[in-house]
Design a protein around this motif. Structure first.
Motif, PDB file in Angstrom:
ATOM      1  N   VAL A 110      31.268   9.722  -9.442  1.00 43.60           N
ATOM      2  CA  VAL A 110      31.908   8.772 -10.351  1.00 43.60           C
ATOM      3  C   VAL A 110      33.353   9.220 -10.525  1.00 43.60           C
ATOM      4  CG1 VAL A 110      31.897   7.765 -12.648  1.00 43.60           C
ATOM      5  CG2 VAL A 110      29.728   8.409 -11.557  1.00 43.60           C
ATOM      6  N   TRP A 144      25.555   3.150  -2.147  1.00 49.03           N
ATOM      7  CA  TRP A 144      25.382   4.101  -3.269  1.00 49.03           C
ATOM      8  C   TRP A 144      24.007   4.018  -3.919  1.00 49.03           C
ATOM      9  CZ3 TRP A 144      28.755   7.350  -1.985  1.00 49.03           C
ATOM     10  CH2 TRP A 144      29.997   6.951  -1.513  1.00 49.03           C
ATOM     11  N   ARG A 180      33.226   5.978  -7.797  1.00 55.90           N
ATOM     12  CA  ARG A 180      32.805   5.896  -6.402  1.00 55.90           C
ATOM     13  C   ARG A 180      34.004   6.055  -5.470  1.00 55.90           C
ATOM     14  NH1 ARG A 180      28.626   5.807  -8.696  1.00 55.90           N
ATOM     15  NH2 ARG A 180      27.169   4.090  -8.965  1.00 55.90           N
ATOM     16  N   PRO A 224      25.522   9.400  -6.834  1.00 55.68           N
ATOM     17  CA  PRO A 224      26.821   9.105  -6.224  1.00 55.68           C
ATOM     18  C   PRO A 224      27.946   9.580  -7.142  1.00 55.68           C
ATOM     19  CG  PRO A 224      25.432   7.124  -6.353  1.00 55.68           C
ATOM     20  CD  PRO A 224      24.770   8.184  -7.183  1.00 55.68           C
TER      21      PRO A 224
END
Ligand code: SF4
Length: 235
Positions: free
Chosen positions: A175, A162, A177, A173
């Protein structure tokens, strides 16, 4: 040539005191079976094609594998499993990997570790992970024109991806992940990996003995991951 220069630079890195001490201690004391060999005892750079479409990202070199031979996944059981699979997939010219000068060549594939020095108990610290990250960022920057797929071997490599995605590609990236799992897939916007949006990310259990001896990761499961990677990479 740029990649070779980066490899040489990485090989001289001494940023992590604990890992420098460990890699050199292992190289000095050796395992009995390898006592006549000169251990590499330094950071292990990436290996494979400079125009790779697929990057296989591991955790860190093994103390008596890559730290001995100087080539990632070379000379240990994890590598035996990985290179046999790459050969079956038509991505390596031979199924074995024993030393730096054994003639092994990869097509369309590069292999690198998130942390480049062998850590005690195969466990780098978060600080060591972050200290080593810039090397990965520079390697991915050089691979960017052709890179389409990243295979993360294990949760550590998955997590290491990431920051690379945001640093190299400028892509935020998601949220939260996406979670690591065997067969987990993260596709960039638009579906296919590209040099602008970033490569597709595939999760695979690590090829460690712990996983392969217990059958958690079988050769067939690894074949499936590589087949999917080939497909996503347009190979
Ligand atoms: Fe350098 Fe990475 Fe090795 Fe740390 S782990 S000494 S940053 S190559």
């Amino acid at each position: 040539a740029e990649l070779a220069a980066l490899d040489a630079e990485i090989s001289g890195c001494r940023r992590c005191p604990r890992l420098v001490a460990w890699r050199e201690e292992v190289a000095a004391t050796k395992r009995a079976a390898f006592r006549d060999e000169v251990y590499w005892g330094r950071p292990v750079p990436g290996f494979g094609a400079a125009d790779a479409r697929i990057l296989i990202l591991g955790l860190a070199p093994a103390a008596h594998g890559g730290n001995r031979t100087g080539r990632i996944f070379t000379g240990d059981r994890s590598g035996d499993v990985l290179f046999a699979a790459l050969h079956r997939a038509g991505l390596a010219n031979q199924p074995t990997s024993v030393s730096r000068d054994d003639g092994l060549q990869l097509a369309d594939v590069r292999i690198a570790a998130a942390v480049r020095c062998a850590p005690p108990d195969n466990k780098p610290t978060p600080v060591e992970r972050d200290t080593c990250a810039p090397w990965l960022h520079r390697e991915v920057t050089l691979l960017r024109p052709t890179l389409r797929v990243v295979i993360a071997l294990g949760a550590f490599a998955w997590a290491a991806w990431w920051p690379t995605l945001s640093t190299v590609y400028g892509v935020k990236p998601p949220v939260p992940r996406p979670r690591f799992g065997h067969g987990a897939v993260f596709l960039p916007e638009g579906g296919a990996g590209s040099s602008e949006r970033g490569p597709a990310l595939l999760g695979s259990y690590h090829v460690s003995q712990q996983n392969t001896f217990t059958g958690r990761l079988t050769p067939a499961m690894l074949d499936d991951v590589l087949s999917q990677a080939r497909h996503l990479a347009g190979l």
